[in-house]
Design a protein around this motif. Structure first.
Motif, PDB file in Angstrom:
ATOM      1  N   GLN A   9      -2.178   2.600  -7.158  1.00  0.00           N
ATOM      2  CA  GLN A   9      -1.925   3.890  -6.525  1.00  0.00           C
ATOM      3  C   GLN A   9      -0.532   3.928  -5.977  1.00  0.00           C
ATOM      4  OE1 GLN A   9      -4.896   5.897  -5.440  1.00  0.00           O
ATOM      5  NE2 GLN A   9      -4.132   7.133  -3.876  1.00  0.00           N
ATOM      6  N   PRO A  10       0.192   5.051  -6.144  1.00  0.00           N
ATOM      7  CA  PRO A  10       1.545   5.099  -5.619  1.00  0.00           C
ATOM      8  C   PRO A  10       1.567   4.911  -4.127  1.00  0.00           C
ATOM      9  CG  PRO A  10       0.943   7.101  -6.798  1.00  0.00           C
ATOM     10  CD  PRO A  10      -0.236   6.226  -6.763  1.00  0.00           C
ATOM     11  N   ARG A  11       2.615   4.275  -3.649  1.00  0.00           N
ATOM     12  CA  ARG A  11       2.723   4.022  -2.214  1.00  0.00           C
ATOM     13  C   ARG A  11       3.770   4.934  -1.610  1.00  0.00           C
ATOM     14  NH1 ARG A  11      -0.348   0.809   0.871  1.00  0.00           N
ATOM     15  NH2 ARG A  11       1.485   0.310   2.031  1.00  0.00           N
ATOM     16  N   SER A  12       3.743   5.142  -0.369  1.00  0.00           N
ATOM     17  CA  SER A  12       4.808   5.757   0.340  1.00  0.00           C
ATOM     18  C   SER A  12       5.919   4.808   0.604  1.00  0.00           C
ATOM     19  CB  SER A  12       4.348   6.322   1.627  1.00  0.00           C
ATOM     20  OG  SER A  12       4.194   5.340   2.465  1.00  0.00           O
ATOM     21  N   GLY A  13       5.729   3.560   0.285  1.00  0.00           N
ATOM     22  CA  GLY A  13       6.780   2.628   0.503  1.00  0.00           C
ATOM     23  C   GLY A  13       6.452   1.550   1.453  1.00  0.00           C
ATOM     24  N   ASN A  14       5.380   1.531   2.022  1.00  0.00           N
ATOM     25  CA  ASN A  14       4.985   0.490   2.933  1.00  0.00           C
ATOM     26  C   ASN A  14       3.516   0.430   3.038  1.00  0.00           C
ATOM     27  OD1 ASN A  14       4.179   2.572   4.601  1.00  0.00           O
ATOM     28  ND2 ASN A  14       6.067   2.616   5.595  1.00  0.00           N
ATOM     29  N   ASP A  15       3.011  -0.524   3.862  1.00  0.00           N
ATOM     30  CA  ASP A  15       1.568  -0.691   3.902  1.00  0.00           C
ATOM     31  C   ASP A  15       0.958   0.061   5.047  1.00  0.00           C
ATOM     32  OD1 ASP A  15       1.934  -2.487   1.906  1.00  0.00           O
ATOM     33  OD2 ASP A  15       2.369  -4.075   3.321  1.00  0.00           O
ATOM     34  N   GLU A  16       1.731   0.835   5.746  1.00  0.00           N
ATOM     35  CA  GLU A  16       1.215   1.436   6.951  1.00  0.00           C
ATOM     36  C   GLU A  16       0.673   2.805   6.656  1.00  0.00           C
ATOM     37  OE1 GLU A  16       4.025   1.109  10.027  1.00  0.00           O
ATOM     38  OE2 GLU A  16       4.680  -0.831   9.367  1.00  0.00           O
ATOM     39  N   LEU A 235       8.648   4.232 -13.047  1.00  0.00           N
ATOM     40  CA  LEU A 235       8.199   4.341 -11.661  1.00  0.00           C
ATOM     41  C   LEU A 235       8.428   3.000 -10.973  1.00  0.00           C
ATOM     42  CD1 LEU A 235       4.805   6.207 -12.229  1.00  0.00           C
ATOM     43  CD2 LEU A 235       7.021   7.206 -11.648  1.00  0.00           C
ATOM     44  N   PRO A 236       9.147   2.957  -9.864  1.00  0.00           N
ATOM     45  CA  PRO A 236       9.422   1.670  -9.204  1.00  0.00           C
ATOM     46  C   PRO A 236       8.163   1.077  -8.584  1.00  0.00           C
ATOM     47  CG  PRO A 236      10.219   3.499  -7.866  1.00  0.00           C
ATOM     48  CD  PRO A 236       9.769   4.087  -9.165  1.00  0.00           C
ATOM     49  N   VAL A 237       7.999  -0.223  -8.728  1.00  0.00           N
ATOM     50  CA  VAL A 237       6.860  -0.941  -8.145  1.00  0.00           C
ATOM     51  C   VAL A 237       7.399  -1.862  -7.067  1.00  0.00           C
ATOM     52  CG1 VAL A 237       4.889  -2.455  -8.581  1.00  0.00           C
ATOM     53  CG2 VAL A 237       5.638  -0.826 -10.332  1.00  0.00           C
ATOM     54  N   ARG A 238       6.945  -1.679  -5.849  1.00  0.00           N
ATOM     55  CA  ARG A 238       7.467  -2.444  -4.726  1.00  0.00           C
ATOM     56  C   ARG A 238       6.970  -3.882  -4.742  1.00  0.00           C
ATOM     57  NH1 ARG A 238       5.819  -2.127   1.226  1.00  0.00           N
ATOM     58  NH2 ARG A 238       7.659  -2.736   2.386  1.00  0.00           N
TER      59      ARG A 238
END
Length: 537
Positions: A9-16, A235-238
């Motif tokens: 699932q796409p993230r907003s960029g962090n785990d919070e 799509l970038p994967v963090r």
């Protein structure tokens, strides 16, 4: 996705959590998109009425409180640039301290993110305000820079446990919670081995530990399927993280089309089904009552369960993302797909909470001795799975709402009008020029008119009024770095990514030509974000 949630699932960029953060420039968070869970300050800067952007406001604008300070030549008239908006009727005084705005903890990304995230109101103008100041176009190019609007630097790696490797350039981490689940699997599977292969004795726990590692290796393959598909779609994967209930592929952007969204979600369960078939084929020539036979059978069944569970049609599972893609395709609205899949996910959570204990009890032994601890464990497992699904569905809704409002954050609309001043200009004179032109920011330029630093608003407030005529603006300024220059065309996630990559309190906003547009305050972005998130979807 893994045993207990959809992955990739796409993230907003962090785990919070994907809710507004206290500071838009702090490293996430992102923002970035709802993570598929596998079973798998800025200083409080004043919030004044936004100044209308103007492209380099003329410096000869007469002061309404003085006579004859400037003549009525063409310099006193604003240029008829299509990007210029009318001057604000009541510009804020830079020299007056204002109350810091409150912030809310919403993660968009992410933020994105998530984000730590942050509203809107136009402004700009970068010519000197006094009539005695030379008129010139102030350029924002600097030696050795790539010009305005440079892409943001990549954020530092997020961490999240023990780094195991970088397949396809994506870091894979094992969270501390994995070691707990490895112990649980070893204990449970070891008990089953004792009934099937009692001759193993204590060695059964070594076999069980091997099974736990092999199972999570197959979970990693599931997550790598999502990752490869995401990279294929640019799509970038963090990162990938293996944790208690499976894995998470943190994809930072959303798929652009429903077809890509469907493929991105489906490849995970598909790989789990393929692995189940591979283990079944390997099991055929093996003696069932041997150690290899038991291990292969266990891996075949576990991968089949992972695939089936993740195909359930509710967010945050992969099946929920597939349902979202279908509704998106039918309605043309990704938000409609998210709402439908999220509510199906919540219904699924209730079904798991009630139905899983009943199902396991009906399939188990009817002997009274078998009831008790097994029933409690089944109920506990059902509660944990239901909580993961319910929470993931809610996070998906919040992230969809975040993404819906992100386009409202535009650098051009949020930028404060600025006036350029020389480094040795007294603060009182700089403030006089700014107030005369309706500006709310000061840019220190060198003799050639190249921006060198930004005068910090918090520093201005800290200087007593009686000392301002003897304080040069250069002593209150922060040197410009490449990351503090942002393009006026940035908006939404791109804007938040640029601010997160280079945390600061103020940024120089420049046109594509290199001309100064104004100064962007991180606090203004934060307030705009909170305001946008408060509006109903």
């Amino acid at each position: 996705m893994d045993v207990s949630g959809g992955s990739g699932q796409p993230r907003s960029g962090n785990d919070e959590p994907a809710e507004p953060r206290a500071h838009p420039t702090a490293p996430a968070a992102d923002p970035t998109g709802p993570a598929e869970r596998g079973p798998g300050e800025t200083s409080g800067q004043p919030s004044a009425t936004p100044d209308e952007p103007g492209r380099a406001a003329p410096t000869g604008k007469p002061d309404p409180d003085t006579d004859g300070e400037s003549d009525t030549d063409a310099r006193s008239k604003p240029p008829s640039d299509s990007r210029r908006a009318p001057d604000p009727s009541a510009p804020s005084d830079l020299s007056a301290p204002t109350e810091p705005s409150g912030t809310t903890e919403p993660s968009v990304p992410q933020g994105p993110a998530e984000p730590r995230e942050p509203a809107a109101g136009p402004r700009h103008a970068a010519h000197h305000a006094g009539t005695d100041a030379p008129r010139h176009r102030t350029e924002a190019h600097t030696e050795g820079t790539g010009g305005p609007g440079r892409p943001p630097q990549r954020r530092p790696e997020p961490g999240g446990g023990l780094l195991m490797g970088r397949p396809f350039g994506v870091p894979v981490y094992v969270a501390p919670s994995w070691f707990l689940v490895a112990v649980l699997i070893t204990w449970v599977f070891g008990g089953q081995l004792d009934r099937v292969l009692p001759e193993l004795g204590a060695a059964r726990y070594l076999v069980s530990l091997f099974f736990a590692i092999a199972f999570y290796a197959s979970v990693l393959v599931h997550e790598l399927a999502h990752t490869v598909a995401a990279l294929r779609f640019k799509l970038p994967v963090r990162r990938i993280q293996l944790q208690f209930f499976g894995g998470v592929s943190e994809i930072e952007k959303e798929a652009e089309t429903p077809g890509r969204e469907f493929v991105l979600a489906f490849v995970g369960p598909l790989l789990s089904l393929v692995l189940s078939g591979v283990f079944y084929a390997a099991l055929l020539p093996v003696e069932p009552d041997s150690v290899p036979g038991v291990l292969l059978a266990g891996l075949m069944v576990s991968n089949l369960i992972v695939a089936a569970f993740n195909l359930l049609p509710g967010l945050p599972l992969d099946g929920g993302r597939m349902l979202r893609a279908v509704v998106w395709k039918l309605t043309g609205k990704p938000m409609s797909g998210t709402i439908a899949a999220a509510w199906v996910g919540r219904a699924l959570a209730i079904a798991v909470l009630i139905g899983l204990p009943l199902l396991t009890q009906s399939l188990g032994s009817d002997a009274a001795d078998d009831v008790g601890m097994d029933t409690v464990m089944d109920a506990l497992l059902a509660a944990i799975l239901a909580a993961i699904i319910w929470t993931g569905a809610g996070n998906s809704l919040r992230m969809a709402r975040l993404r819906e409002h992100l386009p409202e954050l535009r650098a051009r609309a949020l930028t404060r009008r600025a006036v350029p001043v020389q480094a040795d200009t007294p603060l009182s004179e700089a403030l006089r020029r700014a107030n005369a032109s309706g500006a709310r920011a000061l840019v220190v330029v060198d003799a050639d008119g190249t921006p060198a630093s930004l005068v910090r608003e918090a520093a201005i407030v800290g200087v007593p009024e009686h000392r301002r005529p003897w304080v040069p603006v250069s002593t209150l300024a922060q040197d410009l770095t490449d990351g503090m220059r942002v393009s006026a065309e940035l908006s939404g996630e791109e804007l938040l990514d640029a601010l997160r990559a280079n945390p600061a309190t103020e940024y120089l906003v420049v046109e594509e030509t290199g001309e100064i547009y104004g100064v962007l305050s991180a606090a203004d972005v934060e307030r705009a974000f909170v305001k946008a998130m408060a509006r109903p979807s």
